[in-house]
Design a protein around this motif. Structure first.
Motif: not given
Length: 686
Positions: A353, A365, A372
């Motif tokens: 992120s 985010e 991720f």
């Protein structure tokens, strides 16, 4: 960099299954009876050996986190082995000496030395992009001198430019290029000059040239003033000067499900690329490696489709001998926010992120460097594909399940299963060929949709597993005790004389283990269960009863006097010819290609002593993504992948010829058909 609309719209493989198994404990029999998916794993069907550069990732000079210990720690934990710098298209505007990129943003603390310090902490080798677009051969040579002579970094891999076919020569222009001549001929001339200057400083480096992935724009297109496609021109002119070629692959897909099918293209795309190397790159073209330095999924970049795609594409490319696969990107930034399989997707091509928000601040985010989903897939790949492992064939009979396998030097077997079904679990019956698992419950690592980490625990049996919906599952299996020192693997086989029906295969002898070698066995890869073609006490064998115009991949293993077997040799792929002499001859020519379609011309000649009237020409497309859009000078019809061309015309005896044409469409690598029949007779091909 972030894939352009041109690349996103363009594309570019497939495994199957078969046959018998290892008995499961009685308690597992009921579960196996209910299995809806069969997976075959065959260690006799060896693929590539995993190199120490396999698992890669991109770093970019506009990423302020590039040199931080937080990032290098995360990448080390994931097993990253190669890092690319200075970042996609920025490479063609970047000047390393003063750390500037005119027209672009350069973040603080992202200079070359900072990058190298982070790579060292990660334990990764660098892949460095020399500036072709706005730089010079001297600038690149000076960079090599600074890196390897002044600093002693030992940077081996250097690519000349990024996506230089995107310089406007074919219409689309996203890559900086100050050269007045933007043709592949000019790029090739500069590659030769760059390679000479750089290797004069350090002869040990490896220099790569940029090509396009078969099935992706501008593959197949011949630009104005060119004699061939980008790949053909570059390889013909610069093949002798390079050590590897560098390709990118953003296969796109309008939905997550469609995106996840695109890994079916890999085997054919790499096959075509190797064919181009052999055809155009001159003597010893087999020494030229292939790097895949950018790839990402079309939909769900930072949710489960990204994770599933990463595991599938890294495995598929490494199986085909690509020496590094590199995800775009470490950090990239928030894009279009959506929901994919119940999870919020930020449209972020980064592995970690960036912590950013949409322009209106409505969606943000997770905190900076939060992994991720693809990060967890990469970490799982670090456990699956280790340097020195031999990847072997595995195949599933369910199109929503992909299977990959790796054989380890200690005898263990890793089996990676990808369930692409977002809604349903699948129960799998696993069957092994040439290898027997121990009876112990295997260690199973699983990454499921929305999970924060990979979970590892004993589960199921070696022959029966349940795959959660939208998941990655890695089994680590111990072998049954076989005893005795097995022979070493034979050397990679080579093809001698190949005809329409036969092929003579030879190989370097294996080294005996604890007992003498009794014979060699030759296997043909066939989905997940290989087919034995023959055996011999010598080191060559002529295979009979092959089919004309068909591609075959074969392996050799050694068996000793007590029945012990070696590991599989590396594979050999060859294609049989058409008959040397036949009653007909067919020539297929791609006369005009635009990247996802082409005009095909077929010349048909009657070689027989009698005229042929009311003829039917038949052929089969090698892939399911090829078709005939329209045709002329005959009646054209296609059913599935089979094409029939019929005419009431007469082909005169002894050389009567006619020509028919068609418009072909393709949405992946365009492997042309290699065998044609005329009224049921197999024709020679010209």
């Amino acid at each position: 960099m972030h894939p352009s609309p041109v690349r996103r719209a363009l594309a570019s493989i497939v495994l199957l299954a078969a046959v018998a198994a290892t008995a499961a404990p009685p308690s597992a029999q009921a579960a196996l009876a209910a299995a809806d998916t069969a997976v075959d794993v065959d260690v006799r069907a060896g693929l590539a050996t995993v190199p120490g550069t396999a698992l890669g990732l991109n770093h970019a000079i506009w990423d302020a986190e590039l040199g931080t210990t937080a990032v290098s720690g995360l990448l080390k934990d994931a097993g990253v082995e190669m890092l690319r710098y200075p970042g996609g298209s920025y490479a063609d505007i970047y000047h390393w000496r003063d750390h500037t990129a005119p027209g672009g943003y350069v973040a603080p603390n992202t200079d070359f030395d900072t990058f190298m310090a982070g790579a060292k902490r990660t334990g990764a080798q660098p892949m460095i992009i020399a500036n072709y677009g706005t730089g010079t051969a001297q600038e690149a040579a000076d960079w090599v001198r600074y890196a390897n002579v002044t600093k002693g970094y030992g940077a081996t891999y250097w690519t000349i430019g990024n996506e230089n076919y995107g310089n406007g020569h074919y219409g689309a222009a996203w890559e900086a290029d100050d050269h007045a001549d933007k043709s592949p001929k000019e790029y090739a001339a500069n590659v030769v000059a760059y390679a000479a200057a750089m290797k004069a400083v350090d002869p040990s480096i490896k220099v790569g040239a940029v090509l396009t992935m078969p099935g992706n724009w501008p593959d197949g297109i011949v630009g104005t003033g060119d004699q061939g496609t980008w790949n053909a021109e570059v390889l013909t002119r610069a093949g002798a000067s390079i050590d590897f070629v560098d390709v990118h692959w953003y296969p796109g897909g309008g939905t997550a499900a469609e995106s996840l099918t695109r890994t079916e293209h890999i085997e054919d795309a790499v096959y075509l690329l190797r064919g181009q190397l052999a055809r155009y790159a001159g003597a010893n073209a087999g020494r030229i490696g292939i790097s895949m330095t950018e790839t990402n999924v079309g939909v769900g970049q930072n949710t489960q489709p990204g994770a599933l795609f990463l595991a599938d594409v890294y495995s598929g490319l490494l199986e085909q001998g690509v020496f590094t696969v590199q995800w775009w990107n470490t950090h990239n930034g928030i894009g279009t926010v959506s929901t994919v399989a119940g999870q919020r997707d930020y449209g972020d091509f980064g592995l970690l992120s960036s912590g950013g928000c949409t322009s209106d601040g409505s969606v943000c985010e997770p905190p900076m460097n939060t992994p991720f989903a693809p990060y967890h897939a990469l970490k799982l790949m670090g456990s699956f594909a280790r340097a020195g492992d031999q990847l072997v064939r595995a195949g599933a009979n369910n199109p929503l399940v992909s299977a990959h396998a790796s054989r380890r030097p200690n005898g263990d077997l890793g089996v990676l299963l990808v369930n692409k079904d977002p809604d349903n679990a699948h129960t799998v019956d696993l069957r092994y060929h040439g290898w027997t698992p121990a009876g112990a419950v295997p260690t199973v690592s699983t990454y499921t949709n929305g999970a924060a980490a990979v979970q590892t625990a004993p589960a199921g049996t070696a022959t029966g597993q349940t795959l959660p919906a939208y998941s990655l599952t890695l089994l680590t299996l111990r072998p049954a005790n076989t005893g005795g020192a097995a022979p070493k693997a034979p050397g990679r086989p080579a093809a001698g004389t190949v005809t329409d029906r036969t092929a003579t295969i030879s190989w370097p002898a294996a080294q005996a283990g604890g007992r003498p070698i009794a014979k060699y066995e030759l296997y043909r890869q066939n989905g997940g269960a290989a087919e034995q073609l023959g055996e011999t006490t010598g080191t060559s064998f002529t295979v009979q009863n092959l089919e004309p115009g068909r591609r075959y991949t074969v392996n050799v293993l050694a068996r000793d006097t007590a029945g012990g077997t070696s590991w599989s040799s590396l594979p050999l792929t060859f294609t049989t010819t058409g008959p040397a002499a036949a009653g007909c001859t067919v020539r297929l020519t791609d006369t005009n290609d635009w990247g996802n379609g082409f005009v095909g011309q077929i010349d048909i000649t009657n070689n027989s002593a009698a005229p042929v009237g009311g003829w039917t020409l038949a052929f089969t497309w090698p892939t399911k993504w090829q078709s005939v859009s329209s045709g002329w000078s005959a009646t054209w019809e296609q059913t599935g992948t089979k094409v029939r061309v019929t005419s009431d015309g007469v082909l005169a005896a002894g050389g009567g010829t006619t020509t028919v044409g068609f418009v072909g469409a393709y949405s992946g690598p365009n492997v042309l058909p290699g065998v044609f029949t005329l009224n049921g007779t197999v024709c020679s091909t010209a």
